[in-house]
Design an enzyme around this catalytic site. Structure first.
Site, PDB file in Angstrom:
ATOM      1  N   HIS A 133      37.416 -11.713  21.909  1.00 34.37           N
ATOM      2  CA  HIS A 133      37.828 -10.491  21.206  1.00 34.37           C
ATOM      3  C   HIS A 133      36.717  -9.968  20.285  1.00 34.37           C
ATOM      4  O   HIS A 133      36.330 -10.621  19.339  1.00 34.37           O
ATOM      5  CB  HIS A 133      39.091 -10.809  20.403  1.00 34.37           C
ATOM      6  CG  HIS A 133      39.940  -9.609  20.109  1.00 34.37           C
ATOM      7  ND1 HIS A 133      40.325  -8.698  21.074  1.00 34.37           N
ATOM      8  CD2 HIS A 133      40.510  -9.175  18.957  1.00 34.37           C
ATOM      9  CE1 HIS A 133      41.076  -7.764  20.516  1.00 34.37           C
ATOM     10  NE2 HIS A 133      41.204  -8.020  19.231  1.00 34.37           N
ATOM     11  N   SER A 157      39.204  -3.868  18.613  1.00 32.41           N
ATOM     12  CA  SER A 157      40.652  -4.008  18.779  1.00 32.41           C
ATOM     13  C   SER A 157      41.322  -2.655  18.518  1.00 32.41           C
ATOM     14  O   SER A 157      40.866  -1.649  19.071  1.00 32.41           O
ATOM     15  CB  SER A 157      41.150  -5.108  17.834  1.00 32.41           C
ATOM     16  OG  SER A 157      42.395  -5.587  18.238  1.00 32.41           O
ATOM     17  N   ASP A 189      38.899 -12.665  26.524  1.00 31.25           N
ATOM     18  CA  ASP A 189      39.849 -11.999  25.632  1.00 31.25           C
ATOM     19  C   ASP A 189      40.981 -11.390  26.457  1.00 31.25           C
ATOM     20  O   ASP A 189      40.735 -10.507  27.281  1.00 31.25           O
ATOM     21  CB  ASP A 189      39.106 -10.894  24.860  1.00 31.25           C
ATOM     22  CG  ASP A 189      40.041 -10.047  24.013  1.00 31.25           C
ATOM     23  OD1 ASP A 189      41.180 -10.474  23.761  1.00 31.25           O
ATOM     24  OD2 ASP A 189      39.600  -8.952  23.593  1.00 31.25           O
TER      25      ASP A 189
END
Lengths: 373, 373
Positions: free
Chosen positions: A333, A57, A308
């Site tokens: 994710h 991320s 994601d």
């Protein structure tokens, strides 16, 4: 990363104002990593040890940027679910919520339609006090909610985050959830009898996110603390990390636009600063990244799972022989960074194997180069 | 570059203290260039135009670092006489003054020996007032000098800078000088009759640097203004740009060492800051640069002339097919960046031709890549 977790450079005053928060930038964080790694290598008598940085991320963005800015400190990076192209106009602004919606639509058109329908109903019923009282009961709110938007936000968070963490095995990343929770949410919605209330359906589905374990007696819908220690992110989003996002008419969320002016006003109200809207691409690039990095840089893996919604702002195609995109159709994710479990599907196992193989290759080559000296 | 030339971010207070000088760093300067170039490209409707950055000396360091840190803004760099390896212990600390000495020795061993002998004589004769008065006359000082070190520094500057600007044609970079001024200085020294005074010889040679045009009636040896607008450099040398330098016994200068502690004390006395001794290599690399950049980065030319003592801290060997070292045996400090003259020797003309050819190749490839989109 300074200003996150235990790192509070000015103690409890750290998040007070621009005077202290001014020291929170991605550039400074990268420099911290450079100093830390360089110092560790010296103190551990491992100056020549190859270093590979990992992140998911925002951490994935930092990992890829670190490899690009500090190639002499880290000889490789694995950037998982790193939406480094979610800036300026590189990726369409509606991509994120279109992708969330697509996740639900792919499970069931009815599921998608129910969620798409709930927002207007909520606004309508929540427009007076008796309606809000009724809705508060339906939503099992601990305290009667004051604004219908609190209920919308509560649902919005559930659907959006569940799409992000649509993992193929039971997981506890944001919340405790079963395998493929989007599918499970849609099963809940689809199993209601014909004519059941759309709000009831949406609430029950969202409860999967908030209360899969079943131990919540009621839900805090207004106020409440920041559970993820993200006090620093608001600042970063108001200074450098400006990701414009809109919600299109084709999505299952209430449509909305993005205005740089409004963003700027909101940031000024919160922190007395104005965002530098194009700073990230000036500092780190992004536009025409394939052309730029085709012959510049090396040793970066960008891994993304297409379940994601952040994947839309990631690097999804190989750029060169050593700047590589690993894409899994059903991944969520930074799934690759989760601990292995006995139930992991073959494609996750294979993705992780590839990552290890590629990184081994970098290290072998690195050691050969060092040995030549 | 902020804080140089006309750029005074805080007006006349700019160089007052660390409060204002804190905004003077190479990192910030590079970010300024990134913002400027990005903005220019947008305003000139030339977003896709290929940009190549050029710089000499410190500017050459910045050019190469800019290409490495901002590959999305500049697609190539020509870094002339950029001593990016003159940090930490990458290049031997005595290299610079050894190289200056070698320049003189290569012209004449007698010349080298005369200069090597002068320092002790100066110190000895300058150790009392009558000696200083006598020396002031010999040196044609405008005012009687107070310290023998002023005379040494005056000579030191002349020999060092002349070695740097030992151009093959008459030039006016630091000072007005004839072609190959080191050779000319040594001719002056060598043409004195046997038994002539060593101080007289050294002074007359140094006068070539200060007074080639013959219009100086006397010389300011103490005090006087900074002629090159380098108020910012002292700060940078006390914060990040720490280049340790020593003078070895084999050189023609009085031997001296380098102490991080002394450097730190001097900086604290001047600015109340302590230098970050290893910052440049942490931020920009340098150690094992050939290994690091062998597969990372592209499109940089490092040009150096071996008559330039700074060349010892430069990149003198090709690192990859597009990170290229151009070395000329008789070249001086960024000679390639001086205007062409009719007297330029063939090897300078050839060096510039190669630079243009290589850069043309980068641009051709860039345009091909853009056309593919």
């Amino acid at each position: 990363h300074r200003f996150y977790g235990e790192s509070k450079p000015f103690g409890n005053d750290s998040y007070k104002s621009a005077d202290t928060l001014g020291y929170l930038t991605s550039t400074q964080a990268l420099a911290d990593f450079a100093v830390l790694i360089t110092s560790l290598k010296q103190n551990l008598s491992a100056v020549d040890a190859p270093v590979v940085v990992f992140g998911g991320s925002y951490g994935g963005m930092l990992a890829s940027w670190f490899r690009l800015k500090y190639p002499h400190v880290a000889m490789g990076a694995l950037a998982s679910s790193a939406p480094i192209l979610q800036f300026d106009d590189i990726t369409p602004w509606s991509s994120f919520y279109d992708a969330v919606s697509q996740d639900f639509k792919s499970e069931s058109l009815n599921c998608f339609s129910v969620i798409k329908a709930v927002w207007d109903v909520l606004d309508y019923r929540g427009s007076n006090d008796s309606g809000l009282l009724e809705l508060s009961k339906t939503f099992r709110a601990c305290k009667t909610v004051r604004f219908p938007s609190s209920l919308s936000n509560w649902l919005w968070t559930a659907f959006t985050y569940t799409a992000m963490v649509d993992y193929p095995t039971p997981a506890n990343f944001m919340m405790n959830l079963p395998a493929y929770p989007v599918k499970e949410m849609c099963k809940i919605i689809d199993s209601f009898p014909v004519g059941a209330d759309v709000v009831e359906k949406a609430f029950t589905a969202a409860s999967l996110y908030y209360n899969y374990t079943g131990d919540q007696k009621c839900f805090e819908m207004e106020g409440g603390d920041d559970p993820h220690g993200l006090s620093g992110w608001g600042w970063q989003a108001c200074t450098e990390m400006v990701m414009p996002m809109t919600v299109s008419n084709e999505s299952m969320f209430p449509p909305s636009g993005f205005s740089y002016e409004e963003k700027s006003e909101g940031c000024f109200a919160s922190y007395e600063v104005r965002p530098r809207m194009n700073w990230i691409t000036t500092e780190y690039g992004g536009h025409k990244i394939d052309k730029v990095l085709k012959r510049f840089g090396s040793n970066i893996i960008f891994s993304n799972g297409m379940r994601d919604p952040w994947s839309r702002g990631g690097v999804l195609k190989n750029i060169s022989s050593s700047i590589i995109a690993l894409v899994t159709e059903k991944g969520a994710h930074h799934l690759d960074f989760r601990s292995a479990t006995k139930d992991d599907p073959d494609w996750v196992v294979e993705q992780r194997r590839q990552e290890v193989e590629i990184i081994h290759g970098w290290i072998d080559q690195y050691n050969k180069d060092i040995a030549q000296m």
